[in-house]
Design a protein around this motif. Structure first.
Motif, PDB file in Angstrom:
ATOM      1  N   ARG A 249       0.830  -1.208   0.000  1.00 36.13           N
ATOM      2  CA  ARG A 249       0.000   0.000   0.000  1.00 36.13           C
ATOM      3  C   ARG A 249       0.862   1.255   0.000  1.00 36.13           C
ATOM      4  N   ASP A 250       1.997   1.203   0.706  1.00 36.34           N
ATOM      5  CA  ASP A 250       2.899   2.349   0.750  1.00 36.34           C
ATOM      6  C   ASP A 250       4.292   1.848   1.093  1.00 36.34           C
ATOM      7  N   ASN A 251       5.139   1.722   0.070  1.00 35.88           N
ATOM      8  CA  ASN A 251       6.489   1.220   0.315  1.00 35.88           C
ATOM      9  C   ASN A 251       7.519   2.343   0.387  1.00 35.88           C
ATOM     10  N   SER A 252       7.056   3.562   0.690  1.00 36.91           N
ATOM     11  CA  SER A 252       7.978   4.693   0.798  1.00 36.91           C
ATOM     12  C   SER A 252       8.395   4.963   2.236  1.00 36.91           C
ATOM     13  N   GLY A 253       7.736   4.297   3.192  1.00 35.81           N
ATOM     14  CA  GLY A 253       8.029   4.561   4.592  1.00 35.81           C
ATOM     15  C   GLY A 253       8.478   3.322   5.338  1.00 35.81           C
ATOM     16  N   SER A 254       7.933   3.163   6.515  1.00 37.41           N
ATOM     17  CA  SER A 254       8.268   2.026   7.363  1.00 37.41           C
ATOM     18  C   SER A 254       6.980   1.344   7.784  1.00 37.41           C
ATOM     19  N   CYS A 255       7.007   0.024   7.830  1.00 34.61           N
ATOM     20  CA  CYS A 255       5.816  -0.692   8.287  1.00 34.61           C
ATOM     21  C   CYS A 255       6.223  -1.866   9.158  1.00 34.61           C
ATOM     22  N   ARG A 256       5.273  -2.365   9.930  1.00 35.39           N
ATOM     23  CA  ARG A 256       5.538  -3.461  10.856  1.00 35.39           C
ATOM     24  C   ARG A 256       4.642  -4.645  10.506  1.00 35.39           C
ATOM     25  N   LEU A 257       5.256  -5.810  10.399  1.00 36.02           N
ATOM     26  CA  LEU A 257       4.547  -7.051  10.111  1.00 36.02           C
ATOM     27  C   LEU A 257       4.571  -7.905  11.373  1.00 36.02           C
ATOM     28  N   LEU A 258       3.435  -8.521  11.694  1.00 39.70           N
ATOM     29  CA  LEU A 258       3.314  -9.185  12.989  1.00 39.70           C
ATOM     30  C   LEU A 258       2.685 -10.567  12.869  1.00 39.70           C
ATOM     31  N   SER A 259       3.154 -11.478  13.703  1.00 41.47           N
ATOM     32  CA  SER A 259       2.464 -12.747  13.881  1.00 41.47           C
ATOM     33  C   SER A 259       1.513 -12.603  15.065  1.00 41.47           C
ATOM     34  N   ALA A 260       0.678 -13.602  15.259  1.00 41.96           N
ATOM     35  CA  ALA A 260      -0.114 -13.641  16.492  1.00 41.96           C
ATOM     36  C   ALA A 260       0.832 -13.916  17.665  1.00 41.96           C
ATOM     37  N   ILE A 261       0.466 -13.425  18.848  1.00 41.72           N
ATOM     38  CA  ILE A 261       1.296 -13.655  20.032  1.00 41.72           C
ATOM     39  C   ILE A 261       0.754 -14.869  20.778  1.00 41.72           C
ATOM     40  N   PRO A 262       1.561 -15.914  20.917  1.00 44.26           N
ATOM     41  CA  PRO A 262       1.085 -17.122  21.610  1.00 44.26           C
ATOM     42  C   PRO A 262       0.735 -16.835  23.067  1.00 44.26           C
ATOM     43  N   ASP A 263      -0.303 -17.477  23.556  1.00 43.40           N
ATOM     44  CA  ASP A 263      -0.674 -17.318  24.975  1.00 43.40           C
ATOM     45  C   ASP A 263       0.481 -17.726  25.876  1.00 43.40           C
ATOM     46  N   ALA A 264       1.247 -18.726  25.442  1.00 40.74           N
ATOM     47  CA  ALA A 264       2.364 -19.205  26.256  1.00 40.74           C
ATOM     48  C   ALA A 264       3.409 -18.112  26.470  1.00 40.74           C
ATOM     49  N   CYS A 265       3.533 -17.201  25.517  1.00 41.79           N
ATOM     50  CA  CYS A 265       4.516 -16.129  25.641  1.00 41.79           C
ATOM     51  C   CYS A 265       4.043 -15.021  26.578  1.00 41.79           C
ATOM     52  N   ARG A 266       2.751 -15.011  26.860  1.00 40.98           N
ATOM     53  CA  ARG A 266       2.222 -14.028  27.802  1.00 40.98           C
ATOM     54  C   ARG A 266       2.178 -14.565  29.231  1.00 40.98           C
TER      55      ARG A 266
ATOM     56  N   PHE B 251       6.575  -0.779  -8.051  1.00 43.48           N
ATOM     57  CA  PHE B 251       7.180   0.473  -8.498  1.00 43.48           C
ATOM     58  C   PHE B 251       6.088   1.505  -8.735  1.00 43.48           C
ATOM     59  N   VAL B 252       6.148   2.614  -7.998  1.00 48.90           N
ATOM     60  CA  VAL B 252       5.152   3.682  -8.166  1.00 48.90           C
ATOM     61  C   VAL B 252       5.528   4.572  -9.345  1.00 48.90           C
ATOM     62  N   GLU B 253       6.786   4.513  -9.783  1.00 51.12           N
ATOM     63  CA  GLU B 253       7.234   5.323 -10.907  1.00 51.12           C
ATOM     64  C   GLU B 253       6.868   4.646 -12.231  1.00 51.12           C
TER      65      GLU B 253
ATOM     66  N   PHE C 292      15.467  13.157 -12.459  1.00 50.88           N
ATOM     67  CA  PHE C 292      14.815  12.676 -11.243  1.00 50.88           C
ATOM     68  C   PHE C 292      15.591  11.590 -10.518  1.00 50.88           C
ATOM     69  N   GLY C 293      16.672  11.128 -11.092  1.00 45.72           N
ATOM     70  CA  GLY C 293      17.506  10.150 -10.405  1.00 45.72           C
ATOM     71  C   GLY C 293      16.938   8.757 -10.464  1.00 45.72           C
ATOM     72  N   TYR C 294      16.685   8.181  -9.285  1.00 47.85           N
ATOM     73  CA  TYR C 294      16.295   6.783  -9.201  1.00 47.85           C
ATOM     74  C   TYR C 294      14.887   6.602  -8.646  1.00 47.85           C
ATOM     75  N   PRO C 295      14.258   5.465  -8.960  1.00 47.57           N
ATOM     76  CA  PRO C 295      13.006   5.115  -8.282  1.00 47.57           C
ATOM     77  C   PRO C 295      13.288   4.834  -6.808  1.00 47.57           C
ATOM     78  N   GLN C 296      12.244   4.817  -6.003  1.00 46.98           N
ATOM     79  CA  GLN C 296      12.411   4.670  -4.560  1.00 46.98           C
ATOM     80  C   GLN C 296      12.915   3.292  -4.149  1.00 46.98           C
ATOM     81  N   PHE C 297      13.055   2.411  -5.093  1.00 44.01           N
ATOM     82  CA  PHE C 297      13.606   1.083  -4.821  1.00 44.01           C
ATOM     83  C   PHE C 297      15.106   1.155  -4.524  1.00 44.01           C
ATOM     84  N   VAL C 298      15.732   2.253  -4.938  1.00 52.57           N
ATOM     85  CA  VAL C 298      17.189   2.410  -4.817  1.00 52.57           C
ATOM     86  C   VAL C 298      17.525   3.245  -3.586  1.00 52.57           C
ATOM     87  N   ARG C 299      18.553   2.827  -2.860  1.00 56.50           N
ATOM     88  CA  ARG C 299      19.075   3.626  -1.750  1.00 56.50           C
ATOM     89  C   ARG C 299      20.056   4.637  -2.346  1.00 56.50           C
TER      90      ARG C 299
END
Length: 299
Positions: free
Chosen positions: A8-25, A196-198, A229-236
């Motif tokens: 949806r938006d690969n220009s920033g930062s995002c967090r991917l998560l698994s479910a948290i097991p009850d045993a870990c709580r 690629f958004v470009e 314009f240089g490079y697409p946002q895929f490039v550092r």
């Protein structure tokens, strides 16, 4: 692995998560931290944590997790599937830092280097686990920078945790190996399915490994550099590999505040607030002289 949030938006930062097991709580846990994609000039860097109850360490070892760099892509995929199948006692979380975030952070006026980005990502993931109720007791980290300083930094930030920072921790501690696999699989998927958004003409998706010394990667970057314009946002674009090609192939740009500009002709803003020790050369307006008003040179 669901990367829909990244797509949806690969220009920033995002967090991917698994479910948290009850045993870990409900049980004391170990937590491992590692990253994937620190060195490439293409694609994101992914920081990962994996957590597991201390009482389940033997079961984790039986999965035969290993440093992701020693495994083939197929082996990593199979081990990641096993980790997900063990969701009753294993959980994970990933922080995906886009190339855009990395480059702009490293080149902004107040620069933030890659080590700081890495430390901040690790700290954020540990805090996420704690805030989510994971009973973290032990933390094992693959070092970024001097291990002793990094360990001291984490112990100061999390005084209630037993923190161990080591070089090659992904080959020493199974919980770090598990985090390494999660991070590497996520990065592989992100690179392979990058949106690629470009609007690039004749876009070639065969960009190799993304590492600067890969001939395929260099050839792809040579082909897809735009002179304006240089490079697409895929490039550092903060990487020297990108800068070298931009210097050779792109239109030169000079900013008014370039550090290598002619500073001697531009007085510092602070100079206007310095105490004057001599009478000014410019004569004051008659408004001041008629009223016998003078400027104070010393307070």
């Amino acid at each position: 692995m669901d990367l829909s949030e990244l797509h949806r938006d690969n220009s920033g930062s995002c967090r991917l998560l698994s479910a948290i097991p009850d045993a870990c709580r409900s049980s004391e846990c170990s937590l491992g931290i590692d990253e994937a994609g620190r060195g490439p000039v293409l694609g994101p860097m992914v920081y990962g944590i994996c957590f597991c109850p201390l009482s389940k360490q033997q079961q984790l070892e039986e999965l035969k997790v290993a440093d992701s760099k020693t495994l083939t892509e197929l082996e990593r995929e199979k081990l990641f599937a096993k980790l997900n199948e063990s969701k009753d006692f294993i959980g994970w979380a990933l922080q995906v830092l886009s190339p855009n975030i990395i480059s702009t952070s490293m080149q902004q006026r107040t620069k933030c280097n890659l080590n700081t980005l890495s430390h901040d990502a690790a700290i954020g993931l540990i805090q996420y686990a704690l805030d989510s109720g994971v009973q973290v007791k032990e933390v094992y980290v693959d070092t970024v920078g001097p291990a002793e300083k990094y360990e001291a930094k984490l112990k100061e930030r999390f005084p209630g945790l037993e923190v161990t920072v080591r070089p090659k921790a992904d080959s020493l501690f199974p919980i770090v190996s598990a985090a390494s696999i999660c991070a590497k699989v996520a990065r592989d998927h992100a690179v392979q399915s990058w949106k690629f958004v470009e609007d690039l003409e004749d876009l070639n998706l065969d960009y190799g490994s993304g590492y600067p010394n890969d001939p395929k990667t260099k050839a792809w970057m040579e082909k897809h550099v735009d002179p304006v314009f240089g490079y697409p946002q895929f490039v550092r674009f903060s990487w020297s590999t990108a800068q070298t090609i931009l210097d050779a192939r792109a239109v030169p740009v000079r900013w008014d505040d370039d550090e290598d500009g002619n500073k001697k002709d531009t007085p510092s803003v602070l100079s206007y607030f310095q105490r004057k020790t001599k009478d000014p050369k410019v004569q004051p307006h008659r408004f001041f002289t008629e009223r016998k008003l003078v400027s104070l040179v010393n307070l």
